[in-house]
Design a protein around this motif. Structure first.
Motif, short mmCIF file in Angstrom:
data_model
loop_
_atom_site.label_atom_id
_atom_site.label_comp_id
_atom_site.label_asym_id
_atom_site.label_seq_id
_atom_site.Cartn_x
_atom_site.Cartn_y
_atom_site.Cartn_z
N ALA A 62 -18.01 34.15 -55.72
CA ALA A 62 -18.09 35.18 -56.41
C ALA A 62 -19.47 35.45 -56.84
CB ALA A 62 -17.36 35.04 -58.06
N GLY A 63 -20.01 36.26 -56.07
CA GLY A 63 -21.35 36.26 -55.78
C GLY A 63 -22.01 35.23 -55.27
N ARG A 64 -22.87 34.33 -56.03
CA ARG A 64 -23.60 32.95 -55.25
C ARG A 64 -22.97 31.78 -56.05
NH1 ARG A 64 -30.07 33.62 -55.23
NH2 ARG A 64 -29.66 31.84 -54.00
N THR A 65 -21.69 32.22 -56.61
CA THR A 65 -21.21 30.73 -57.40
C THR A 65 -19.79 30.60 -56.93
OG1 THR A 65 -21.75 31.84 -59.40
CG2 THR A 65 -20.25 30.31 -59.78
N LEU A 66 -19.64 29.39 -56.38
CA LEU A 66 -18.64 28.47 -55.81
C LEU A 66 -17.41 28.69 -56.72
CD1 LEU A 66 -17.60 27.24 -53.19
CD2 LEU A 66 -18.36 25.02 -54.17
N VAL A 67 -16.26 29.20 -56.50
CA VAL A 67 -15.41 29.37 -57.45
C VAL A 67 -14.02 28.76 -57.05
CG1 VAL A 67 -16.21 31.30 -58.77
CG2 VAL A 67 -14.67 31.83 -56.88
N GLY A 68 -14.05 28.36 -55.60
CA GLY A 68 -12.99 27.74 -55.18
C GLY A 68 -13.42 27.04 -54.05
N ALA A 69 -12.44 26.05 -53.45
CA ALA A 69 -12.45 25.40 -52.16
C ALA A 69 -11.44 25.00 -51.49
CB ALA A 69 -13.50 24.00 -52.53
N GLY A 70 -11.22 24.73 -50.17
CA GLY A 70 -9.99 24.35 -49.49
C GLY A 70 -10.69 23.66 -48.27
N LEU A 71 -9.65 22.55 -47.81
CA LEU A 71 -9.79 21.87 -46.56
C LEU A 71 -8.67 22.61 -45.67
CD1 LEU A 71 -10.92 19.31 -45.06
CD2 LEU A 71 -8.70 18.50 -45.75
N VAL A 72 -9.54 22.99 -44.46
CA VAL A 72 -8.73 23.46 -43.51
C VAL A 72 -8.45 22.72 -42.23
CG1 VAL A 72 -8.32 25.60 -42.11
CG2 VAL A 72 -9.37 25.92 -44.25
N LEU A 73 -7.26 22.34 -41.86
CA LEU A 73 -7.06 21.71 -40.62
C LEU A 73 -6.60 22.70 -39.55
CD1 LEU A 73 -4.89 18.93 -42.29
CD2 LEU A 73 -7.48 18.75 -41.69
N HIS A 74 -7.38 22.47 -38.34
CA HIS A 74 -7.06 23.38 -37.27
C HIS A 74 -6.12 22.50 -35.98
CE1 HIS A 74 -9.56 26.62 -38.49
NE2 HIS A 74 -10.44 25.75 -38.94
N ARG A 75 -5.26 23.11 -35.66
CA ARG A 75 -4.71 22.46 -34.57
C ARG A 75 -4.43 23.45 -33.50
NH1 ARG A 75 0.59 18.71 -35.03
NH2 ARG A 75 -1.04 17.17 -34.79
N PRO A 76 -4.79 23.09 -32.29
CA PRO A 76 -4.86 24.25 -31.15
C PRO A 76 -3.39 24.34 -30.45
CG PRO A 76 -5.62 22.28 -30.32
CD PRO A 76 -5.44 22.01 -32.00
N VAL A 77 -3.34 25.52 -30.15
CA VAL A 77 -2.00 25.84 -29.50
C VAL A 77 -1.87 25.36 -27.96
CG1 VAL A 77 -0.46 27.68 -28.60
CG2 VAL A 77 -2.04 28.26 -30.37
N PRO A 78 -0.97 24.26 -27.94
CA PRO A 78 -0.95 23.91 -26.23
C PRO A 78 -0.89 25.09 -25.25
CG PRO A 78 0.85 23.05 -27.66
CD PRO A 78 0.46 24.02 -28.48
N ARG A 79 -2.03 24.57 -24.28
CA ARG A 79 -2.41 25.56 -23.05
C ARG A 79 -3.28 26.85 -23.56
NH1 ARG A 79 3.01 24.73 -22.18
NH2 ARG A 79 3.53 23.31 -20.56
N LEU A 80 -3.32 26.75 -25.06
CA LEU A 80 -4.27 28.21 -25.39
C LEU A 80 -5.02 27.41 -26.41
CD1 LEU A 80 -1.62 30.76 -25.82
CD2 LEU A 80 -3.23 30.65 -24.22
N GLU A 81 -6.05 26.33 -26.09
CA GLU A 81 -6.85 25.61 -27.05
C GLU A 81 -7.83 26.44 -28.00
OE1 GLU A 81 -5.66 24.55 -23.99
OE2 GLU A 81 -4.65 22.70 -24.81
#
Length: 381
Positions: free
Chosen positions: A47-66
């Motif tokens: 929010a502006g320059r203030t960190l107000v939330g966080a999340g860990l994102v795990l990415h898994r590729p699509v087979p044959r469409l990495e």
């Protein structure tokens, strides 16, 4: 409120988590280092320059469409005001789509309903009741209904099946509150009084038999017992290297994050369990028990030690994690529910996991691939 989303460092992410009272351990940077089959990143909401939330994102590729990935936030994200969840998720979707995600999957840690231990026991005893959701809930959280409605209206698709277990995290859990409604910590006597007679008797039995519970580092001993448990209970065990990575990553992030409990009787390891803590939340993560010497009740001794230590650490809740919503006495899953109900506490339903397709054609291809994979797994191929 105008929010923006962007990458943050692991150090910034950990600093944010430490300021929160309740964040899932699945939303810490360490968990990304445990899940080596996924690419992980930390994202922050500003929010502006203030960190107000966080999340860990795990990415898994699509087979044959990495070049395309499924972006997964298990039991996340960690945000304020989830009642306005669309304001948080719109910038997240824009950021992840630009980064190559074909869909987002997440499970906001927001409750919808709770049921008391007494209600669950009555439901199991009633032959006319087959599912937890057939009982009137002890408490219905309007925030959960609001979040569910906002997700559905924004085009998110629910992923929880009838049994509450899907590809990700369970929708139903069993939790033991460690604080009273007025916010005061409960006492050990309070907790024992709330347990059923069998649990109290088993805890006393373990003490009388001389079962000793220690916090240790012998992961090999734990894993040997865990493999034995898997063979007996017919599930596929994780390899030792998984637990080694789990302890290394989580301990490096916080030396008090994860602990191994070992219950021994006359030198024999009879039960073991892993406890994870973040802020005011403690989780019983993995457990194992021997087939021999079950009469000394090592599992109950382990659980009681972890509950007491969580209480002493000032935690708000001891989480026994997933259950299925079945109350049919003939269902094999009901035994696990009965074990957890014995602690007192309550069954909890969360809003569950939801998908937002960002590239519908790729999403449909991925969904078809996963359906086929599950079908082959069920047929043992």
């Amino acid at each position: 409120m105008s929010l923006t989303v962007g990458p943050i460092s692991a150090a910034e992410h950990v600093a944010f988590v430490r300021k929160q009272r309740s964040v899932s351990f699945l939303q810490t940077p360490a968990w990304g280092r445990v899940k080596t089959e996924w690419r992980s990143e930390s994202l922050g909401w500003y929010a502006g320059r203030t960190l107000v939330g966080a999340g860990l994102v795990l990415h898994r590729p699509v087979p044959r469409l990495e070049r395309f990935t499924l972006a997964y936030l298990p039991q996340g994200p960690a945000i304020d005001s989830p009642g306005e969840i669309d304001a948080w998720l719109d910038p997240l979707a824009a950021h992840l789509k630009a980064d190559g995600a074909f869909a987002i999957r997440l499970g906001p840690p927001v409750r919808t309903n709770t049921w008391s231990a007494a209600q669950v026991k009555e439901g199991i005893a009633d032959p006319g009741i087959e599912r937890l959701t057939e009982l009137p809930s002890q408490q219905t959280d309007p925030l959960g209904a609001r979040v569910t409605s906002q997700l559905r209206d924004a085009g998110w698709l629910p992923q929880y099946p009838e049994d509450g277990f899907g590809a990700g995290q369970p929708q139903f859990t069993y939790e033991l509150p460690l604080r009273n409604l007025d916010g005061q910590s409960r006492t050990e006597d309070d907790l024992l009084t709330g347990m059923n007679q069998l649990w109290r008797r088993n805890i006393k039995k373990a003490a009388k038999e001389g079962v000793e519970v220690t916090v240790g580092e012998d992961l090999k001993a734990f894993h040997d017992l865990y493999v034995h448990t898997a063979e007996r209970d017919r599930f596929t065990p994780r390899p030792l290297r998984y637990f080694e990575a789990m302890f290394a990553a989580m301990s490096a992030e916080d030396p008090e994050r994860i602990e191994l409990y070992l219950a021994r009787h006359q030198g024999d390891l009879v039960a073991a369990a892993i406890l994870v803590r973040v802020g005011g939340h403690a989780w019983y993560s993995y457990g194992a028990s021997s087939t021999e010497k079950r009469e000394v009740r090592g599992s109950n001794a382990c659980q009681w030690a972890m509950i007491r230590d969580s209480l002493a650490a000032g935690c708000d809740v001891y989480d026994l994690r997933g259950i299925t919503p079945t109350l049919d006495a003939d269902d094999p899953h009901v035994g696990l529910i009965q074990f957890k109900v014995g602690t007192g506490g309550q069954a909890v339903r969360y809003v569950g996991e939801w998908d937002l397709p960002l590239r519908p054609m790729v999403y449909r291809a991925f969904d078809l691939y996963m359906r086929r994979r599950r079908s082959l797994k069920r047929r043992g191929r």
